[in-house]
Design a protein around this motif. Sequence first.
Motif, PDB file in Angstrom:
ATOM      1  N   PRO A 138       0.827  -1.206   0.000  1.00 25.58           N
ATOM      2  CA  PRO A 138       0.000   0.000   0.000  1.00 25.58           C
ATOM      3  C   PRO A 138       0.862   1.258   0.000  1.00 25.58           C
ATOM      4  CG  PRO A 138      -0.842  -1.592   1.581  1.00 25.58           C
ATOM      5  CD  PRO A 138       0.476  -2.127   1.106  1.00 25.58           C
ATOM      6  N   LEU A 139       0.322   2.328  -0.532  1.00 37.31           N
ATOM      7  CA  LEU A 139       1.053   3.585  -0.592  1.00 37.31           C
ATOM      8  C   LEU A 139       0.950   4.371   0.708  1.00 37.31           C
ATOM      9  CD1 LEU A 139       0.050   4.755  -4.191  1.00 37.31           C
ATOM     10  CD2 LEU A 139       2.033   3.392  -3.470  1.00 37.31           C
ATOM     11  N   VAL A 140       0.038   3.957   1.581  1.00 33.24           N
ATOM     12  CA  VAL A 140      -0.172   4.639   2.865  1.00 33.24           C
ATOM     13  C   VAL A 140      -0.433   3.603   3.945  1.00 33.24           C
ATOM     14  CG1 VAL A 140      -1.619   6.276   4.156  1.00 33.24           C
ATOM     15  CG2 VAL A 140      -1.165   6.683   1.740  1.00 33.24           C
ATOM     16  N   ALA A 141       0.053   3.871   5.139  1.00 32.49           N
ATOM     17  CA  ALA A 141      -0.311   3.085   6.320  1.00 32.49           C
ATOM     18  C   ALA A 141      -0.523   4.045   7.484  1.00 32.49           C
ATOM     19  CB  ALA A 141       0.777   2.072   6.662  1.00 32.49           C
ATOM     20  N   VAL A 142      -1.619   3.872   8.199  1.00 24.91           N
ATOM     21  CA  VAL A 142      -1.911   4.690   9.378  1.00 24.91           C
ATOM     22  C   VAL A 142      -1.919   3.775  10.592  1.00 24.91           C
ATOM     23  CG1 VAL A 142      -3.644   6.104  10.544  1.00 24.91           C
ATOM     24  CG2 VAL A 142      -3.236   6.403   8.090  1.00 24.91           C
ATOM     25  N   GLN A 143      -1.100   4.113  11.589  1.00 26.39           N
ATOM     26  CA  GLN A 143      -1.067   3.352  12.837  1.00 26.39           C
ATOM     27  C   GLN A 143      -1.532   4.251  13.973  1.00 26.39           C
ATOM     28  OE1 GLN A 143       2.417   0.906  13.782  1.00 26.39           O
ATOM     29  NE2 GLN A 143       2.277   1.525  15.933  1.00 26.39           N
ATOM     30  N   VAL A 144      -2.490   3.776  14.737  1.00 23.85           N
ATOM     31  CA  VAL A 144      -3.019   4.514  15.877  1.00 23.85           C
ATOM     32  C   VAL A 144      -2.622   3.765  17.137  1.00 23.85           C
ATOM     33  CG1 VAL A 144      -5.069   5.493  16.947  1.00 23.85           C
ATOM     34  CG2 VAL A 144      -4.955   5.277  14.461  1.00 23.85           C
TER      35      VAL A 144
END
Length: 471
Positions: A138-144
């Motif tokens: 993926p071109l983006v990863a969001v980790q919370v």
Amino acid sequence: MPSSSTTVISKCTIHPDQKSTLKTLKLSVSDLPMLSCQYIQKGVLLNYPPYSFEDLILFLKTSLSASLSHFPALAGRLITDQDGHVHILCNDDGIEFLEAKARHLETNTILSPIYVPDCFKEFFTFDRTLSYSGHSKPLVAVQVTELADGVFIGCTVNHAVTDGTSFWHFFNTFADVCKGAKKILNTPEFTRNTVFNSPTVLELPVDGPKATFSGEEPLRERIFHFSREAILKLKYRANNGTLLQCVEILGKQGNDRLKDVNGDANGKITPVLETVLKNNRTAEISSFQSLSAQLWRSVTRARKLAPSKVTTFRMAVNCRRRLEPQLHPYYFGNAIQSIPTLASAGDLLSRDLCWGADLLHKNVVAHDDATVRRGIKDWEREPRVFPLGNFDGASITMGSSPRFPMFDNDFGWGRPLAVRSGRANKFDGKISAFPGREGNGAVDLEVVLAPSTMVGLESDPEFMQYVSAIL
């Protein structure tokens, strides 16, 4: 140093809530060199939301899906066509979303150490992943990440797809949607009909490029805070010689006014000095150029280089407003070029701050439409990836910008406490500039140096006199 144990609880794929109307976006002359760079990793530390972490995760997933519909390129993948051109395939394959916990960490505990603790590196995924990997990842990863009394939202984005301007446009749109915005104010511009669009092919190995720096050397990382008052003092000092020349040129205004032009006894910028600055914008050395020059001098001194050693200060510039006609301010992609300024260590340290600042200033001012276009032609004659790193032990690379709206995001319960980055693209001499949280012209520098150089910088009174505690 706080313990750096973060546990990933879950992982999933987030898709846009509407199908993309874009098909493909060709990577430009400014995008392609970034294929050898690691993904951008930037994020914000927030207070704990006024509801459960579980509810927050559901809320963020829904908002992220809606945000991706405005930025469909980020939900795609990279492809290389039969002619060797690299494109973004806007196929709605989605981005990665991770839920993580580090409840043994408190916000004050991770912000208080002098050096940035390693725990921040665990608040991001796709660690050390090169942008070329966007062909399969993926071109983006969001980790919370949930902390004891706060939350960290870390965003990792492919650097061949976005520069800092586009990164923060997406991130702040995500925050606006979370806060309840039904319509975004600034729509990204996906046109590829620009001077950066080129038929030139970047030849790459079958398995993609390699990183241009090792990433294995020991490093120390520290955030140095500069208040508005400190920045003004630096700017005054850097402009002093230049302004005296300006006064003579502007009309021989008399010895009785020279004191006013030089500032008061405390170095405060007086009304007369302010007038001279406003009337001589091409001659004025900016606040950021002044700060950069001081950093260049002090790091060079801390490295104990031979006087004949040539040093390089490399600064990234946004070309959107430098072109004629200008690019759309929300042009999506990379629209940056690198400006190298060279000087011998002996010259840089034996002369005053004004000399080094003036070198930086003249290079920035000269980077106009013709220079941008000349840089594109130079790259087309010799296509290459961007050489990140400190190859000769005498270089500094300045990235990011204090003009980026890093604190202009509110996910619904208040502004960020701090902005931090991950491990990506860090080496001896890599500097990133952030706006200070209090705004009003304050600047934070994220400084990454070899341990011995960091000790030397911290022992340099010329530099440290301008550093203050982060508010």
